[in-house]
Design an enzyme around this catalytic site. Structure first.
Site, mmCIF file in Angstrom:
data_model
loop_
_atom_site.group_PDB
_atom_site.id
_atom_site.type_symbol
_atom_site.label_atom_id
_atom_site.label_comp_id
_atom_site.label_asym_id
_atom_site.label_seq_id
_atom_site.Cartn_x
_atom_site.Cartn_y
_atom_site.Cartn_z
ATOM 1 N N CYS A 1 0.693 -1.374 -0.053
ATOM 2 C CA CYS A 1 -0.004 -0.047 0.135
ATOM 3 C C CYS A 1 0.876 1.093 0.116
ATOM 4 O O CYS A 1 0.395 2.406 -0.214
ATOM 5 C CB CYS A 1 -1.076 -0.085 1.154
ATOM 6 S SG CYS A 1 -2.141 -1.272 1.163
ATOM 7 N N HIS B 1 -3.483 6.834 1.807
ATOM 8 C CA HIS B 1 -3.833 5.597 1.494
ATOM 9 C C HIS B 1 -5.300 5.323 1.989
ATOM 10 O O HIS B 1 -5.336 5.634 3.040
ATOM 11 C CB HIS B 1 -2.826 4.774 1.743
ATOM 12 C CG HIS B 1 -3.317 3.227 1.407
ATOM 13 N ND1 HIS B 1 -3.867 2.789 0.393
ATOM 14 C CD2 HIS B 1 -3.294 2.230 2.306
ATOM 15 C CE1 HIS B 1 -4.049 1.555 0.559
ATOM 16 N NE2 HIS B 1 -3.884 0.938 1.543
ATOM 17 N N ASN C 1 -10.238 -0.861 -0.703
ATOM 18 C CA ASN C 1 -8.661 -0.732 -0.515
ATOM 19 C C ASN C 1 -7.968 -1.391 -1.818
ATOM 20 O O ASN C 1 -8.116 -2.296 -2.102
ATOM 21 C CB ASN C 1 -8.188 -1.438 0.503
ATOM 22 C CG ASN C 1 -6.528 -1.164 0.954
ATOM 23 O OD1 ASN C 1 -5.588 -0.707 -0.122
ATOM 24 N ND2 ASN C 1 -6.187 -1.586 2.147
HETATM 25 O O1 UT7 Z 1 -3.869 -1.290 3.515
HETATM 26 C C1 UT7 Z 1 -2.741 -1.836 4.214
HETATM 27 C C2 UT7 Z 1 -3.180 -1.949 5.792
HETATM 28 N N1 UT7 Z 1 -4.505 -2.423 5.872
HETATM 29 C C3 UT7 Z 1 -5.242 -1.958 6.985
HETATM 30 O O2 UT7 Z 1 -4.765 -1.055 7.537
HETATM 31 C C4 UT7 Z 1 -6.325 -2.813 7.318
HETATM 32 C C5 UT7 Z 1 -6.288 -2.911 9.008
HETATM 33 N N2 UT7 Z 1 -7.340 -3.439 9.445
HETATM 34 C C6 UT7 Z 1 -8.759 -3.119 9.507
HETATM 35 O O3 UT7 Z 1 -8.976 -2.137 8.888
HETATM 36 C C7 UT7 Z 1 -9.669 -3.742 10.339
HETATM 37 O O4 UT7 Z 1 -8.823 -4.613 11.299
HETATM 38 C C8 UT7 Z 1 -10.638 -4.807 9.841
HETATM 39 C C9 UT7 Z 1 -11.760 -3.742 9.110
HETATM 40 C C10 UT7 Z 1 -9.885 -5.613 8.828
HETATM 41 C C11 UT7 Z 1 -11.521 -5.578 10.964
HETATM 42 O O5 UT7 Z 1 -12.052 -4.565 11.844
HETATM 43 P P1 UT7 Z 1 -11.882 -4.527 13.587
HETATM 44 O O6 UT7 Z 1 -12.557 -3.520 14.149
HETATM 45 O O7 UT7 Z 1 -10.480 -4.833 13.634
HETATM 46 O O8 UT7 Z 1 -12.473 -6.161 13.573
HETATM 47 P P2 UT7 Z 1 -11.780 -7.376 14.483
HETATM 48 O O9 UT7 Z 1 -10.897 -8.063 13.250
HETATM 49 O O10 UT7 Z 1 -11.172 -6.994 15.833
HETATM 50 O O11 UT7 Z 1 -12.869 -8.243 14.709
HETATM 51 C C12 UT7 Z 1 -13.961 -7.868 15.537
HETATM 52 C C13 UT7 Z 1 -15.073 -9.066 15.205
HETATM 53 C C14 UT7 Z 1 -14.737 -10.260 15.118
HETATM 54 O O12 UT7 Z 1 -15.622 -11.301 15.771
HETATM 55 P P3 UT7 Z 1 -15.400 -11.615 17.383
HETATM 56 O O13 UT7 Z 1 -14.145 -12.434 17.464
HETATM 57 O O14 UT7 Z 1 -15.404 -10.409 17.962
HETATM 58 O O15 UT7 Z 1 -16.799 -12.530 17.628
HETATM 59 C C15 UT7 Z 1 -14.583 -10.758 13.647
HETATM 60 O O16 UT7 Z 1 -14.669 -12.041 13.478
HETATM 61 O O17 UT7 Z 1 -15.744 -8.776 13.830
HETATM 62 C C16 UT7 Z 1 -15.733 -10.133 13.228
HETATM 63 N N3 UT7 Z 1 -15.685 -9.748 11.768
HETATM 64 C C17 UT7 Z 1 -16.807 -9.530 11.081
HETATM 65 N N4 UT7 Z 1 -18.322 -9.366 11.520
HETATM 66 C C18 UT7 Z 1 -19.037 -9.188 10.358
HETATM 67 C C19 UT7 Z 1 -14.762 -9.948 10.998
HETATM 68 N N5 UT7 Z 1 -14.946 -9.457 9.677
HETATM 69 C C20 UT7 Z 1 -16.251 -9.251 9.817
HETATM 70 C C21 UT7 Z 1 -17.174 -9.182 8.691
HETATM 71 N N6 UT7 Z 1 -18.436 -8.921 9.220
HETATM 72 N N7 UT7 Z 1 -16.934 -8.584 7.558
#
Ligand code: UT7
Length: 332
Positions: A116, A259, A289
């Protein structure tokens, strides 16, 4: 503080696939909701390639538009750099495919992989290669990705994030650094975080095999939460150090083009700068992204709509796999 490098953007262009995947597409297939995707990422839809489209076809289309915008022909280009992590194939480079498609005389053509942060890495590299006294005057720099080709559409935590697209700029040397220049930049990497965001298979470490396919190792694997936390932290550090070292106040910046990885990451940067929403560009809502393509897509859109004008002070900032990060402060 480094010397400003006299460069200007002579032209820009973009190419986006026509196929749109909205959030409902994922709601219909996975355990997710439109609200979750909007609230956690800011994304409403993203573009993905159809059969016959690829990183090189998008890159070439963007390049043709940039040439037209610059009123140049391929014969005016001294070099082609493609920032990508989804190349046309392992080799030759995507830049060589673009060179073939554009025609024109032989010029240096190569790819640059910094995920990225790839466009900022490319911007800094090209700017140094355009320094006074260099034989190169015009460099075609393209950020091009087909993230859909390495996205696991069974993994709800990553598949909702990525989109495809390409955008190109033609960077030209100029002696008048008071009008157009790369004023300051930082590009850095920290390999200790490389397993946090990666495609494990398909390279020399783990070549394609039945096992790698069965275990879905040709797709993006990401420790989302950890990457998120580091992205916020690094972005803020980058912004602070870039502005402090350049002696620039947030208020002097006409537009930040970050980005587009997550609207919440962008929002934290905006708050740190204390800028109103209209001074921080976002298009993640419609493209997701797009990795190395996201910043040049923003530059091209803002040049087209007049949101950035000659002489404006612009800050580019990115964080990505590697881990890599970079900033570029430009008098555009
Ligand atoms: O471009 C290069 C760099 N990339 C980035 O900077 C991306 C960085 N990461 C992110 O943007 C975020 O971490 C995500 C959008 C990928 C995830 O968001 P989050 O707020 O960090 O969620 P999380 O990974 O902590 O997950 C929270 C919950 C989990 O469930 P439990 O374990 O709390 O029951 C996940 O399983 O959300 C769940 N989850 C979803 N739920 C519904 C993960 N993906 C989804 C989904 N729909 N699509």
């Amino acid at each position: 503080m480094p010397e400003p490098l006299g460069i200007r953007i002579s032209g820009s262009g973009r190419a986006l696939p026509s196929r749109v995947l909205n959030n409902q597409h994922f709601v219909d297939r996975l355990d997710t909701t439109d609200e979750w995707i909007r609230e956690r990422t800011g994304i409403l839809e993203r573009r993905v390639v159809s059969p016959g489209e690829s990183t090189a076809t998008l890159a070439t289309e963007a390049a043709r538009r940039a040439l037209e915008n610059a009123k140049m022909t391929p014969a005016d280009l001294d070099m082609i750099i493609v920032a990508t992590i989804t190349p046309e194939c392992l080799f030759p480079s995507t830049a060589c495919f673009v060179q073939q498609a554009l025609g024109g005389p032989p010029v240096p053509a190569f790819d640059l992989a910094a995920a990225c942060s790839g466009f900022i890495y490319g911007f800094v590299t090209a700017s140094h290669l355009l320094r006074e006294g260099s034989p190169y005057k015009n460099i075609l720099l393209i950020g091009a990705e087909t993230m859909s080709r390495i996205t696991d559409y069974e993994d709800r935590s990553t598949c909702i994030l990525f989109g495809d697209g390409a955008a190109a700029v033609i960077l030209s040397s100029t002696p008048d650094v008071s009008r157009h220049a790369l004023l300051h930049h930082r590009i850095e990497a920290e390999g200790s975080g490389l397993s946090m965001l990666a495609v494990p298979a398909g390279g020399s470490k783990l070549p394609a095999s039945k096992m790698t396919i069965d275990e879905r190792l040709h797709y993006v694997k990401m420790q989302g939460r950890e990457v998120y936390k580091l992205a916020v932290k690094r972005n803020l550090e980058l912004i602070d150090s870039t502005l402090a070292e350049a002696g620039v106040k947030p208020d002097d910046i006409a537009l930040v083009i970050p980005h587009q990885s997550n609207l919440r990451i962008i929002e934290s940067a905006r708050q740190r700068l204390g800028l109103p929403p209209d001074r921080v560009f976002t298009n993640i809502q419609k493209y997701g992204n797009t990795s190395a393509a996201s910043i040049p897509l923003g530059i091209d859109e803002c040049r087209e709509t007049g949101r950035i004008k000659d002489g404006d002070l612009i800050l580019l900032v990115a964080f990505g796999a590697g881990l890599t990060w970079g900033s570029a402060l430009l008098r555009i």
